[in-house]
Design a protein around this motif. Structure first.
Motif, PDB file in Angstrom:
ATOM      1  N   GLU A 261       0.832  -1.214   0.000  1.00 37.86           N
ATOM      2  CA  GLU A 261       0.000   0.000   0.000  1.00 37.86           C
ATOM      3  C   GLU A 261       0.859   1.254   0.000  1.00 37.86           C
ATOM      4  OE1 GLU A 261      -2.813   0.199   3.149  1.00 37.86           O
ATOM      5  OE2 GLU A 261      -4.125  -1.318   2.238  1.00 37.86           O
ATOM      6  N   LEU A 262       1.895   1.254   0.863  1.00 39.43           N
ATOM      7  CA  LEU A 262       2.771   2.430   0.919  1.00 39.43           C
ATOM      8  C   LEU A 262       3.441   2.668  -0.428  1.00 39.43           C
ATOM      9  CD1 LEU A 262       4.466   1.939   4.415  1.00 39.43           C
ATOM     10  CD2 LEU A 262       2.792   3.681   3.796  1.00 39.43           C
ATOM     11  N   MET A 263       3.702   1.578  -1.163  1.00 44.76           N
ATOM     12  CA  MET A 263       4.363   1.698  -2.462  1.00 44.76           C
ATOM     13  C   MET A 263       3.376   2.015  -3.584  1.00 44.76           C
ATOM     14  SD  MET A 263       7.075  -1.449  -2.180  1.00 44.76           S
ATOM     15  CE  MET A 263       7.823  -1.173  -3.795  1.00 44.76           C
ATOM     16  N   GLY A 264       2.072   2.141  -3.242  1.00 43.39           N
ATOM     17  CA  GLY A 264       1.107   2.544  -4.260  1.00 43.39           C
ATOM     18  C   GLY A 264       0.444   1.398  -5.000  1.00 43.39           C
ATOM     19  N   TYR A 265       0.588   0.184  -4.507  1.00 42.25           N
ATOM     20  CA  TYR A 265      -0.075  -0.958  -5.156  1.00 42.25           C
ATOM     21  C   TYR A 265      -1.446  -1.181  -4.516  1.00 42.25           C
ATOM     22  CZ  TYR A 265       4.463  -2.237  -7.145  1.00 42.25           C
ATOM     23  OH  TYR A 265       5.646  -2.241  -7.823  1.00 42.25           O
ATOM     24  N   ASP A 266      -2.323  -1.826  -5.306  1.00 41.27           N
ATOM     25  CA  ASP A 266      -3.656  -2.179  -4.823  1.00 41.27           C
ATOM     26  C   ASP A 266      -3.675  -3.692  -4.587  1.00 41.27           C
ATOM     27  OD1 ASP A 266      -6.368  -2.625  -4.448  1.00 41.27           O
ATOM     28  OD2 ASP A 266      -6.836  -2.486  -6.584  1.00 41.27           O
ATOM     29  N   THR A 267      -3.986  -4.097  -3.355  1.00 46.02           N
ATOM     30  CA  THR A 267      -4.031  -5.538  -3.057  1.00 46.02           C
ATOM     31  C   THR A 267      -5.465  -6.032  -2.949  1.00 46.02           C
ATOM     32  OG1 THR A 267      -4.074  -5.148  -0.676  1.00 46.02           O
ATOM     33  CG2 THR A 267      -1.904  -5.374  -1.697  1.00 46.02           C
TER      34      THR A 267
END
Ligand code: ZN
Length: 305
Positions: A261-267
């Motif tokens: 999340e911090l890196m901008g990905y959507d899980t």
């Protein structure tokens, strides 16, 4: 304007990889309740259990009952680990969405884990592919000890790539490289993943990492850098292979989701509700869980406080 966040596919493996090594046998009711709660998290995939010999893995002997009783969320794939055609037939009867096959890149570990050599494992997988052909179930393949084996030492890349090719020849379109005892390190992980992605553009390559030596999330970061988008993880960092010396927990789902999340990905997974599941899992296994974010709290929560 907000940029579209890149989707990462997460598989929750705590109910299989996590529970298989726990000394306490978790009651079926508790497993079903936990899986139903995990289903609400929005995972791409949940590994529900394994259809292997009950005497080898007594903790998962209730696989069929668990499959029969869970509530399935549309959009989540409910998978079962199988190693033999017999196990596959049971998993298909239980209506598993996906059969997860496992072979080891190490002959010594394959014999310890599956009780047969690698060729015999693939003979069985060919039968399983036939069994599954006329069903809705899909197949995925895992390669244990892809990044080193405590019984055999270094595993050559070509051996792992050869096994990806054998899966692909059976029509398996999704293969997970497993660092079963946490011997992988970032530059090695990136190099093998890159080679696999380049050689098998039609196969979806994923990673199953253990944090045995503290390199789990560093290895995820390295894999993201070469384009891997599928990861297994375990709530509370539980897990390990009962047939691999020194095995310990998987990468912890909460820590992984937090980093992604911090890196901008959507899980697709909500971190706060995921962390809220920890006490129920702790009660089920009877001891404290692993992981950092579950204890320290996510950065965003601290910022709001
Ligand atoms: Zn594992």
């Amino acid at each position: 304007m907000t940029a579209t966040r890149k989707r990462i596919e997460l598989t929750e493996v705590v109910m299989r990889d996590g529970l298989q090594i726990e000394p306490a046998i978790v009651p079926t009711d508790t497993k079903v309740a936990l899986i139903d709660q995990l289903s609400e998290q929005g995972y791409a995939r949940i590994e529900v259990s394994s259809f292997v010999s009950a005497s080898a893995v007594p903790a998962l002997a209730d696989a069929a009952e668990v499959f029969a009783r869970i509530r399935r969320r549309p959009g989540t794939v409910y998978s079962a680990l199988v190693m033999t055609p017999r196990g596959a037939a049971r998993a298909l009867a239980a209506q598993a969405d996906e059969l997860s096959l496992v072979v080891s890149a190490s002959e010594a570990h394959n014999r310890a884990n599956a009780g047969r050599d690698i060729d015999t494992s693939f003979d069985g997988f060919a039968e399983i592919a036939l069994l599954a052909r006329d069903t809705p179930a899909t197949l995925c393949g895992a390669i244990a000890m892809s990044f080193g084996c405590p019984l055999e030492g270094d595993i050559p890349f070509e051996r792992v790539l050869g096994l990806v090719g054998r899966y692909a020849n059976l029509g398996v379109r999704s293969v997970s490289l497993a660092d079963t005892t946490g011997m992988g390190y970032p530059t090695q992980i990136a190099a093998l993943c890159e080679a696999a992605l380049r050689r098998f553009p039609d196969v979806r390559i994923g990673l199953h990492l253990h944090d045995t030596r503290g390199l789990g999330l560093a290895n995820v970061h390295a894999a993201l850098g070469v384009g891997i988008e599928r990861f297994d993880a375990s709530l509370g960092g539980l897990g390990g292979c009962p047939f691999a010396p020194g095995a310990s927990g998987n990468i912890c789902t909460e820590d992984l989701v937090h980093m992604l999340e911090l890196m901008g990905y959507d899980t697709g997974v909500d971190l706060d509700t995921l962390i809220a599941l920890r006490p129920a899992l702790e009660n089920a296994v009877g001891h404290a869980l692993h992981g950092h974010v579950g204890r320290a709290g996510p950065c965003h929560r601290l910022a709001r406080a």
